[in-house]
Design an enzyme around this catalytic site. Sequence first.
Site, mmCIF file in Angstrom:
data_model
loop_
_atom_site.group_PDB
_atom_site.id
_atom_site.type_symbol
_atom_site.label_atom_id
_atom_site.label_comp_id
_atom_site.label_asym_id
_atom_site.label_seq_id
_atom_site.Cartn_x
_atom_site.Cartn_y
_atom_site.Cartn_z
ATOM 1 N N TYR A 136 0.818 -1.213 0.000
ATOM 2 C CA TYR A 136 0.000 0.000 0.000
ATOM 3 C C TYR A 136 0.855 1.267 0.000
ATOM 4 C CZ TYR A 136 -3.983 -3.007 1.195
ATOM 5 O OH TYR A 136 -4.952 -3.985 1.184
ATOM 6 N N LYS A 177 3.579 -15.368 2.494
ATOM 7 C CA LYS A 177 3.596 -16.085 1.206
ATOM 8 C C LYS A 177 5.065 -16.307 0.855
ATOM 9 C CE LYS A 177 1.383 -17.704 -2.406
ATOM 10 N NZ LYS A 177 0.664 -18.968 -2.296
ATOM 11 N N ASP A 221 -2.762 -18.401 1.391
ATOM 12 C CA ASP A 221 -3.855 -19.123 0.735
ATOM 13 C C ASP A 221 -4.411 -20.204 1.668
ATOM 14 O OD1 ASP A 221 -1.300 -20.072 0.412
ATOM 15 O OD2 ASP A 221 -1.626 -20.981 -1.538
#
Length: 361
Positions: free
Chosen positions: A142, A192, A224
């Site tokens: 962001y 991740k 995930d």
Amino acid sequence: MKKHICLLEGDGIGPEIIAQGVAAVSEAAARCGHELTFEKAIIGGAAVNAAGEPLPARTVEKCRQADAVFLGAVGGPEWDAVSPDKRPEKGLLGIRKALGLYANLRPALLMPELAGACLLKPETAAAGIDLVVVRELTGDIYFGEPRGISTRGGMRAGVNTMVYTEEEIRRIARTAFELARLRRRRVCSVDKSNVLETSRLWREVVIEEHRNYGDVELSHLYVDNAAMQLVRAPSQFDVILTGNLFGDILSDEAAAVTGSLGMLPSASVGVSGPGLFEPVHGSAPDIAGQDKANPLAAILSGAMLLRLGLGMPEAADLVEKAARAALAKGYRTADIMETGKSLLGCAAMGQKIVENIRGAC
Ligand code: NAD
């Protein structure tokens, strides 16, 4: 105690739910012998309309002078076409940055009174949901540079940069481990790291920092898998530690499985200075101005404000108990309505909670 709160009502249902949050927080604080003063400041779309920017300097100043900041929600279709630097959501990102709020704590609790509203299978819900997502707020994709949309080889290309420094990871890991010590002493760090270098560093630093918290159990999940586990077996989680992007998504997922987005509070805290307390949901333009919003997320954010922001745990307990009592008596807003319960609007639900606070003392 005498404390001062800056109110950022924002857009859409923001003013409606903050009015109920203020009523509950004021009543509970007064019952416990505290005095609260409130001052409004503008943010988001309302600030774009009034001052031409989503976060005027005067708003930042008023927030810095307060002991805590209580925010509704920002954004709405009215501002969809404004330039990216004037979007209402910029106000929210900006105030978090200006106040140095690096940690966002988002509890997801399935209250027994609302088990029927849970979206999961009854046997999954029966195992209970009581977790907190600790989301890093000031770094990640962001804020990373470079960013933007440019032309590459004759076609448009969008670029954002995921970046975390070691110190940013260490700081939020400490927050999660400290919080776990107040709960069931389990932290699951979500990343991740099988694909992203940023996540590889994340995992390394979390493991290093864990050496200072031997009494807390640490586990790791890829994002995930974490998303899947949150719907398959959410009772396994105590504290979920994650970055800004993954935390944004997982905390909404955790919120949704408990029933309604209208139930979930949050707190954003920094090293020092005022914390910011706000519901997880957005400005809900589809129901704004119709007295249909569920004020509980705002009211429970008010309880977090009392406990974490102002050091008034008894007043926070009063608000939380009053909210649960209203649900136990069968009062519901439309988003959590079930057969046989009493449907109330936003203001009437807020009023019931204030009455319960009065009745408790
Ligand atoms: P949203 O959370 O505003 O609404 C999603 C759905 O949940 C809608 O159907 C809405 O009616 C419902 N809902 C949300 N809060 C509720 C409540 N308290 N009671 C009952 N129902 C409730 O998300 P969205 O529709 O994706 O976004 C609307 C606007 O809000 C957008 O401009 C978005 O950028 C902004 N937004 C702001 C924040 C924030 O201020 N923190 C967070 C998310 C989205």
